[in-house]
Design an enzyme around this catalytic site. Structure first.
Site, PDB file in Angstrom:
ATOM      1  N   ALA A   1       0.867  -1.179   0.000  1.00  0.00           N
ATOM      2  CA  ALA A   1       0.000   0.000   0.000  1.00  0.00           C
ATOM      3  C   ALA A   1       0.900   1.224   0.000  1.00  0.00           C
ATOM      4  CB  ALA A   1      -0.871  -0.010   1.250  1.00  0.00           C
TER       5      ALA A   1
ATOM      6  N   GLY B   1       0.680  -5.072   0.978  1.00  0.00           N
ATOM      7  CA  GLY B   1      -0.512  -5.104   0.128  1.00  0.00           C
ATOM      8  C   GLY B   1      -0.237  -5.683  -1.249  1.00  0.00           C
TER       9      GLY B   1
ATOM     10  N   GLU C   1      -0.557  -9.270  -0.743  1.00  0.00           N
ATOM     11  CA  GLU C   1      -1.991  -9.555  -0.526  1.00  0.00           C
ATOM     12  C   GLU C   1      -2.780  -9.495  -1.839  1.00  0.00           C
ATOM     13  OE1 GLU C   1      -2.166  -6.523   2.564  1.00  0.00           O
ATOM     14  OE2 GLU C   1      -2.910  -8.045   3.942  1.00  0.00           O
TER      15      GLU C   1
ATOM     16  N   GLU D   1       4.510  -5.590   7.356  1.00  0.00           N
ATOM     17  CA  GLU D   1       3.771  -4.554   8.086  1.00  0.00           C
ATOM     18  C   GLU D   1       4.223  -4.417   9.536  1.00  0.00           C
ATOM     19  OE1 GLU D   1       2.443  -6.848   6.104  1.00  0.00           O
ATOM     20  OE2 GLU D   1       0.977  -5.912   4.763  1.00  0.00           O
TER      21      GLU D   1
END
Ligand code: DAK
Length: 300
Positions: free
Chosen positions: A106, A149, A152, A172
């Site tokens: 992200a 992300g 993911e 993270e």
């Protein structure tokens, strides 16, 4: 043929024949692929093309930020996914990045100033899960970094291909947070609790080669981005050559195995299997086999 179908054919034919006059840097890195014009010139963070009949290709394209997943990128990604999902000529979708990064996570710079209420009230990054609602198969072709992300997003796809040297991870914990787009659930389902726990608690990265050994990646390719992308496109083209009805049903029953126990899952599969005797393509496929002919699918 319905007007809708004619339009879809025309649109895909345009995709398959249009050339980019000045190839973008991402397109230039794909010398062995025929290059096609983006369907949406207004996209700023992705490239969209149809490299083979039946295959929709979306390339994440924020090279300066290693394809960090910003809100703006997701608006475009979801728009392109929706268009491919609705396009009758497209049977499978490939999602990729660049040699250097599938996606480095992200967008940390966008996230950093958010408060709890910004994130919670505005349902920050909720649009991420749109990809998981698609009925057509999506193949991730991963090279370089697939972190946070990015990892993911790859795991939301139905099949993950990578280079052996791809760099996966859920880092993270190093940012004082945890995976937020399903990483703790999908990684654990794919590779088991102990290994997923180790990776998520340490934030250690792992290679595409290891990801294949652990079952997260279906195939880890020797070579670079070009090889894994070509592999993903070839598989997508093969899937797109089958009956759309059977492909959607097959994806649905495999996904059900994630939610149901084995007994309920087998019963669910049987119901869907029975229902396929109501499709045209079951008749077409079995008749073609008996007559030693190639099936010409009706996709109905
Ligand atoms: N966000 C923003 N910019 C990034 C970025 C990221 N994730 N990753 C890289 N960049 C930018 C760098 O800041 C740099 O920009 P400039 O300084 O040139 O302006 C440029 O990309 C190149 O990066 P580097 O200079 O760092 O390149 P290196 O080759 O040295 O290193 C690296 C590559 C991938 C190892 C490094 O960039 C890195 O560690 N990046 C961060 C990786 C990371 O921690 N990713 C996880 C982010 S957290 C949620 C859903 C999901 C999430 C959260 C919530 N909800 C549904 C609520 C997900 C969270 C995450 O993904």
């Amino acid at each position: 043929m319905s007007s809708c179908r004619v339009l879809a054919r025309t649109r895909t034919a345009a995709l398959l024949t249009s050339r980019i006059p000045v190839p973008s840097p991402a397109a230039r890195s794909l010398p062995r692929l025929v290059r096609f014009q983006s369907t949406q010139s207004s996209y700023e963070n992705i490239l969209v093309s149809a490299p083979k009949p039946g295959v929709g290709l979306i390339t994440l394209n924020r090279p300066k930020a290693l394809n960090a997943l910003s809100s703006a990128l997701f608006v475009e990604l979801n728009d392109a996914l929706k268009k491919f999902e609705e396009d009758k000529e497209i049977g499978a979708i490939v999602l990729t990045g660049s040699e250097r990064a599938f996606a480095a996570g992200a967008d940390i710079k966008e996230m950093a100033p958010l408060t709890f209420s910004d994130a919670y009230v505005n349902n920050f990054i909720a649009p991420w899960s749109y990809l998981t609602t698609l009925r057509k198969p999506v193949i991730a072709a991963v090279s370089g970094h697939a972190l946070g992300g990015g990892c993911e997003l790859a795991m939301m796809c139905d099949i993950v291909y990578s280079t052996k040297t791809a760099n996966f991870g859920q880092p993270e914990i190093k940012l004082g947070t945890i995976p937020g787009a399903g990483g703790s659930q999908r990684l654990t389902a794919a590779i088991g609790k102990s290994k997923a726990m180790e990776l998520i608690l340490t934030g250690n990265n792992f290679s595409g080669e290891d990801a294949e050994k652990h079952g997260l990646v279906a195939k880890a390719f020797d070579g670079g981005h070009q090889e894994v992308l070509q592999g993903a496109i070839d598989t997508a083209a093969k899937i797109a050559s089958y009956s759309r009805v059977a492909v959607i049903a097959a994806k649905e029953v495999v996904n059900k195995s994630q939610d149901l126990g084995i007994r309920e899952g087998v019963e669910y599969e049987r119901r869907i299997f029975h229902s396929l005797f109501g499709s045209q393509d079951q008749k077409i496929g079995m008749k073609a086999f008996a007559e030693k002919k190639k099936a010409e699918w009706s996709h109905s």
